[in-house]
Structures are given as C-alpha cells and as structure tokens.
Design a protein around this motif. Structure first.
Motif, PDB file in Angstrom:
ATOM      1  N   VAL A 153       1.102   8.374   7.207  1.00  0.00           N
ATOM      2  CA  VAL A 153       1.734   7.707   6.239  1.00  0.00           C
ATOM      3  C   VAL A 153       3.045   6.950   6.848  1.00  0.00           C
ATOM      4  O   VAL A 153       3.598   7.280   7.626  1.00  0.00           O
ATOM      5  CB  VAL A 153       2.599   9.088   5.315  1.00  0.00           C
ATOM      6  CG1 VAL A 153       3.726   8.409   4.497  1.00  0.00           C
ATOM      7  CG2 VAL A 153       1.668   9.904   4.563  1.00  0.00           C
ATOM      8  N   THR A 154       2.961   5.560   6.337  1.00  0.00           N
ATOM      9  CA  THR A 154       4.226   4.973   6.864  1.00  0.00           C
ATOM     10  C   THR A 154       5.401   4.631   5.729  1.00  0.00           C
ATOM     11  O   THR A 154       4.903   4.434   4.572  1.00  0.00           O
ATOM     12  CB  THR A 154       3.547   3.427   7.109  1.00  0.00           C
ATOM     13  OG1 THR A 154       2.672   2.704   5.779  1.00  0.00           O
ATOM     14  CG2 THR A 154       2.440   3.510   8.330  1.00  0.00           C
ATOM     15  N   LYS A 201       5.589   0.312  -2.973  1.00  0.00           N
ATOM     16  CA  LYS A 201       4.659   1.396  -2.319  1.00  0.00           C
ATOM     17  C   LYS A 201       3.104   1.215  -2.702  1.00  0.00           C
ATOM     18  O   LYS A 201       2.529   1.320  -1.833  1.00  0.00           O
ATOM     19  CB  LYS A 201       5.225   2.784  -2.562  1.00  0.00           C
ATOM     20  CG  LYS A 201       6.807   2.795  -2.061  1.00  0.00           C
ATOM     21  CD  LYS A 201       7.190   4.177  -2.343  1.00  0.00           C
ATOM     22  CE  LYS A 201       8.621   4.374  -1.597  1.00  0.00           C
ATOM     23  NZ  LYS A 201       9.239   5.688  -1.861  1.00  0.00           N
ATOM     24  N   TRP A 260       1.492  -1.683  -1.242  1.00  0.00           N
ATOM     25  CA  TRP A 260       1.399  -1.710   0.515  1.00  0.00           C
ATOM     26  C   TRP A 260       0.319  -0.688   0.762  1.00  0.00           C
ATOM     27  O   TRP A 260      -0.322  -0.750   1.772  1.00  0.00           O
ATOM     28  CB  TRP A 260       2.808  -1.525   1.087  1.00  0.00           C
ATOM     29  CG  TRP A 260       2.558  -1.460   2.518  1.00  0.00           C
ATOM     30  CD1 TRP A 260       2.841  -0.221   3.214  1.00  0.00           C
ATOM     31  CD2 TRP A 260       2.286  -2.692   3.334  1.00  0.00           C
ATOM     32  NE1 TRP A 260       2.530  -0.945   4.732  1.00  0.00           N
ATOM     33  CE2 TRP A 260       2.244  -2.209   4.548  1.00  0.00           C
ATOM     34  CE3 TRP A 260       2.062  -3.960   3.030  1.00  0.00           C
ATOM     35  CZ2 TRP A 260       2.316  -3.181   5.721  1.00  0.00           C
ATOM     36  CZ3 TRP A 260       1.904  -4.767   4.003  1.00  0.00           C
ATOM     37  CH2 TRP A 260       2.012  -4.510   5.217  1.00  0.00           C
ATOM     38  N   ARG A 261       0.260   0.612   0.040  1.00  0.00           N
ATOM     39  CA  ARG A 261      -0.731   1.724   0.339  1.00  0.00           C
ATOM     40  C   ARG A 261      -1.933   1.618  -0.137  1.00  0.00           C
ATOM     41  O   ARG A 261      -2.819   2.589   0.275  1.00  0.00           O
ATOM     42  CB  ARG A 261       0.168   3.028  -0.052  1.00  0.00           C
ATOM     43  CG  ARG A 261       1.386   3.194   0.694  1.00  0.00           C
ATOM     44  CD  ARG A 261       2.256   4.638   0.014  1.00  0.00           C
ATOM     45  NE  ARG A 261       3.364   4.634   0.606  1.00  0.00           N
ATOM     46  CZ  ARG A 261       4.270   5.711   0.343  1.00  0.00           C
ATOM     47  NH1 ARG A 261       3.882   6.497  -0.714  1.00  0.00           N
ATOM     48  NH2 ARG A 261       5.664   5.796   1.057  1.00  0.00           N
ATOM     49  N   ASN A 262      -2.240   0.855  -1.092  1.00  0.00           N
ATOM     50  CA  ASN A 262      -3.813   0.828  -1.800  1.00  0.00           C
ATOM     51  C   ASN A 262      -4.354  -0.412  -1.616  1.00  0.00           C
ATOM     52  O   ASN A 262      -3.885  -1.727  -1.308  1.00  0.00           O
ATOM     53  CB  ASN A 262      -3.516   1.034  -3.061  1.00  0.00           C
ATOM     54  CG  ASN A 262      -2.932   2.672  -3.319  1.00  0.00           C
ATOM     55  OD1 ASN A 262      -3.592   3.543  -3.422  1.00  0.00           O
ATOM     56  ND2 ASN A 262      -1.501   2.453  -3.758  1.00  0.00           N
ATOM     57  N   ARG A 311      -3.254  -4.308  -2.489  1.00  0.00           N
ATOM     58  CA  ARG A 311      -2.758  -5.154  -1.465  1.00  0.00           C
ATOM     59  C   ARG A 311      -3.456  -6.473  -1.220  1.00  0.00           C
ATOM     60  O   ARG A 311      -2.823  -7.353  -0.553  1.00  0.00           O
ATOM     61  CB  ARG A 311      -3.140  -4.367  -0.131  1.00  0.00           C
ATOM     62  CG  ARG A 311      -2.497  -4.752   1.209  1.00  0.00           C
ATOM     63  CD  ARG A 311      -2.471  -3.492   2.225  1.00  0.00           C
ATOM     64  NE  ARG A 311      -3.451  -3.048   2.499  1.00  0.00           N
ATOM     65  CZ  ARG A 311      -3.884  -1.683   2.269  1.00  0.00           C
ATOM     66  NH1 ARG A 311      -3.098  -0.610   1.855  1.00  0.00           N
ATOM     67  NH2 ARG A 311      -5.139  -1.199   2.892  1.00  0.00           N
TER      68      ARG A 311
END
Length: 492
Positions: free
Chosen positions: A247-248, A270, A273-275, A279
């Motif tokens: 996790v960032t 979020k 950036w995370r999917n 993205r």
C-alpha cells in the motif's frame, strides 16, 4: 443443458434494469452490422473483377491468397481490441451440480457464433461463388472456403489466449501491437516472407484437401487450451481471493482547502491511483496533451483555425471526458453504502466538478508550449478551457445521472468497454460537436475572434450560474438514486 443456459441468458437480458437501453444499443449495433454486411457483400462480388482489371496478367485467386497474411493480422488485432469473450453469471452455477466443463464449453461455443466470425463469410462466400462461375474447379473453391472458415475460427480462439495472458499487464494492448508489428516488419523487409508462406500453404491445401486436418488440429488445440485456461479460473474461491500488494500513501492535505468536498476528492484521487481502470484516465493525459502534434506542425492547418477550437476542447478536456463520462459508475462497487451515509449529494458532485475543473486548468497550462506554432493556438486553447469549465463539466455530469452500468475497477484499462452504454456514445455530441459547430460557424462567417468570444462567453455564463446549475444536476441525481443503486447491484 445448453438450452437451459440460453434460457438463463435470455431472462438475464429482458429482466435487467438496463433492458430498454440495452435493446436500443442492440438495435443501433444491428444497423451498423447491416452496413458492414452490405460492404462485405459488395467486396465479395466485386473483388474478382477489380483484381482482374488491376492485374490483368495475374490470377485473382492467387492474388487474394497473397493478401491472406495481412487479413490474418488485421483480423487478429481488431478482435483483440473489439471482441471480448462472452460471459455469463457463473457464481450461482458453481454451487449446484453442473459440471464446470459444461459451462466452459457453452461460453466457448457462444464465442464461435460471434458476429466477428460470420462477417468474413459475407465476402468469402460471394467470392467463392464468383470463382465457381468463372469455371474454377468446384472442389478447389470449396476446400478454400472451408480453410478460410477454419482460419477465422483459429483467429477467434487465438485472440482469447492472447487476451488471457496480457490482461494482467497495465499496457495490455502493447504485446499484441509488438507481435503484429514484428510479423509485419519481418514480412515488409523481406526477412521472412509470411505472406508467401501462407499463400503457398493455402494453395497446397486446395490441391490436397487432407491438409485441412492440419488446420482442424490447430483449431482443436487452441480450443482445448482455452478450455484449460477458463476451467482453472472457474472456482468459487477464485472470485474471493484478493491480491496482496504494498500500500502506498501520499499526502493529500492540500485538498482540505476545498472545504466540504475535500473528503470526496481524496477518495477520488485514491481511487484513481490505486485501481487499473480509472488510472488509465491519468495515463491518457499524455496522449491527449500530444494530440495537437498531429495537426499543428502540418502547414495545411495554419490556414484552418477552425481546428484550433476542436483540438483545444479535446486537449484541455481529455481528463474531463475520460473520467467524467463514468460518473458515478466509478463508485458503483460501494455506491449503495455511500448513499446510506448522512452526506449531502451536492458535496459529492461538487468534488467531481472540482477535480475536472482542476484537470482543465492543468492541461491548459501544460499545453502553453503550443504557442510555438502560433498565438492563435494559445488563445483557442484558453477559450476551450473556459468553455470546458463552464459548459462541458455540467454536460458530462448531467449525462452521468443516466449511467446504470457497473464498473469493475480492477479490470484492465485498455479498450475495456465495461460500463459503456448509450450515454457514453450520445454525450460526445454536446461535448465535442456542438462547440466545434459554434466555433467553426462563427470563425467561417464572422472571424476567428468571434468564435473565440462565443466560447469564452458561454463558459463564463456557466461559471456565473454555477450554483443554480449544480442544484439542478443534484436534483437529477437524487431522482435516479434508487435506480442507480439497483442497477449497480447487478453484474453487467
């Protein structure tokens, strides 16, 4: 069992909350299919006389075989980008005594009757009839026809294997482009004569029909390989497994200056950036920013400032278009939970608006170097940015109130049409064509700065009436809130 599967598919279609829109889309796609059928029929009947006239000293049948390699590559790439493996809701079937192998056979069999497999026949069959009419050996022509059908099905199952191996990568379309590009390059520079080899193989098959068994063996091998790939994934536990990844975290404190919208903006950033899927809206910013390089360096466009407005709307609004068209479907996975919270819907929508507005401003700033090609381009981009903020943001958010299709955020991003419905196709008219019509007509009949003034004026009007417009859009979302909750709870 197959008839029961077909019955379940039919019930899933007619009982869906998207039945009306799905039917409309299928009717529209039916017209497109009819158009391509007519084109392929014309090609099939006209190919022989065209080749005979163009190459009077050569056999049209031989010429067609030399082009099969390019047809094979083109067909494979089109399938990769446009054709998806037919799916059915298998989770409920995994808890009842139905063989997994039967389910996989149904899915693969359903892919064999795809429109992509039937369309080539509308050119191949007429061309074969013309050959027979021209007194070619009937057995040779029929053997060639069967070979072409087998090649079409080979492409069908080969495409699904390539997709299954490339789906996990971020740029999943890159391997197929490199593969096809490498084959084309080897053939083009005469390093390996693939077109000649395939032509020779087809002529050998027509001379000896027993070689059809080789194509049949390749087809069966690809089918079995697809079957093994799918059956490994057809477990109930497979859908419950989660990937373990690092996790960032990042400091999003700067969003607090936007007040009540800050928590929603943080969630959106979020989510992006995370999917994988959202993205892609960020990665495509680079392509959008470079879009002007297709036009501005060309001297032919220096005297056509009408294009400046269109390119400006597209470049400054690329994130707005790609991200905004799926509002609120990005949140479809937890939309029901979101709507059960004590939050103001207007704050939720305001965060989306703010994010898109900031993207327009950032894209305009990044596009300033285009001034190298002329001051008019910079002025056009500025006017387009104002128009995007004051008009297109509201247009795309209003269109979002009609979204009823769920999006899986973890699916591959490239050429993924999940969540795409009639709204995404229709909304392109007010987003791009209307500003182009306004800017283009005024530029042509009055002058360049008249078109610029119109875009800026419309954008400023939208900015001035921001509060009233947002209240109107909020009412539209609230009116369809429960329909969205129901629709997002379904699997597309």
């Amino acid at each position: 069992m197959i008839s029961k599967f077909l019955n379940l598919e039919w019930k899933s279609f007619i009982r869906s909350s998207n039945f009306g829109k799905g039917l409309a889309i299928k009717i529209l796609m039916g017209f497109f299919a009819l158009y391509f059928i007519v084109v392929f029929l014309a090609l099939g009947f006209g190919l022989y006389p065209i080749l005979k006239k163009t190459f009077p000293n050569q056999d049209p049948f031989i010429i067609v075989n030399t082009f099969l390699f390019f047809w094979f590559l083109g067909d494979l790439m089109l399938r990769f980008f446009l054709q998806k493996l037919p799916v059915m809701s298998v989770k409920p079937l995994l808890t009842i005594p139905i063989k997994r192998s039967t389910v996989v056979h149904f899915v693969l069999g359903k892919s064999a009757v795809s429109f992509f497999n039937f369309l080539p026949l509308f050119a191949i069959v007429p061309f074969s009839l013309v050959l027979i009419f021209k007194e070619y050996d009937t057995s040779v022509v029929l053997t060639w026809l069967v070979a072409m059908l087998l090649l079409t099905l080979i492409n069908n199952f080969l495409n699904f294997i390539i997709e299954s191996f490339s789906a996990e990568t971020e740029l999943s379309f890159l391997p197929i482009i490199l593969f096809a590009g490498a084959l084309f390059g080897l053939n083009y520079f005469n390093i390996v004569d693939f077109s000649g080899l395939l032509s020779y193989a087809m002529l050998a098959i027509t001379a000896n029909p027993l070689f059809l068994l080789v194509l049949l063996a390749i087809l069966l091998g690809l089918y079995v390989f697809n079957h093994k790939i799918l059956i490994k994934k057809l477990y109930l536990d497979n859908s419950l497994k989660t990937k373990i990844k690092e996790v960032t975290t990042s400091d999003l404190g700067w969003t607090k200056r936007f007040g009540d919208s800050a928590p929603f903006m943080q969630l959106d950033l979020k989510l992006i950036w995370r999917n994988k899927r959202p993205r892609s809206a960020v990665f495509i910013l680079v392509l959008g920013l470079l879009y002007g390089l297709f036009f501005y360096p060309n001297p032919a466009y220096n005297d056509t400032p009408i294009m400046f407005g269109f390119v400006g709307v597209f470049v400054t609004g690329i994130f707005l278009i790609n991200f905004g068209q799926f509002i609120p479907a990005w949140d479809s996975g937890y939309y029901k939970m979101l709507m059960s919270q004590n939050i103001k819907y207007e704050q939720y929508l305001k965060s989306k608006y703010t994010l898109m507005m900031l993207s327009v401003i950032i894209m305009f700033v990044l596009s300033i170097p285009y001034v190298y090609f002329g001051w008019k381009i910079l002025v056009a981009h500025f006017a387009a940015a104002i128009y995007n903020i004051g008009v297109n943001t509201y247009v795309i958010m209003l269109g979002g109130s009609f979204n009823r299709k769920k999006i899986d955020l973890n699916q591959r991003a490239a050429f993924n049409y999940q969540g795409t419905g009639a709204v995404q196709w229709i909304i392109g008219i007010p987003l791009l064509l209307i500003p182009l019509a306004i800017f283009g007509s005024l530029t042509y009949f009055v002058g360049f700065y008249a078109g610029i003034s119109a875009l800026i004026a419309l954008g400023l009007v939208g900015i001035i009436f921001h509060q009233k417009t947002m209240r109107f859009i909020t009412k539209k979302y609230l009116a369809s809130k429960y329909e969205m909750v129901k629709a997002f709870n379904e699997d597309n």
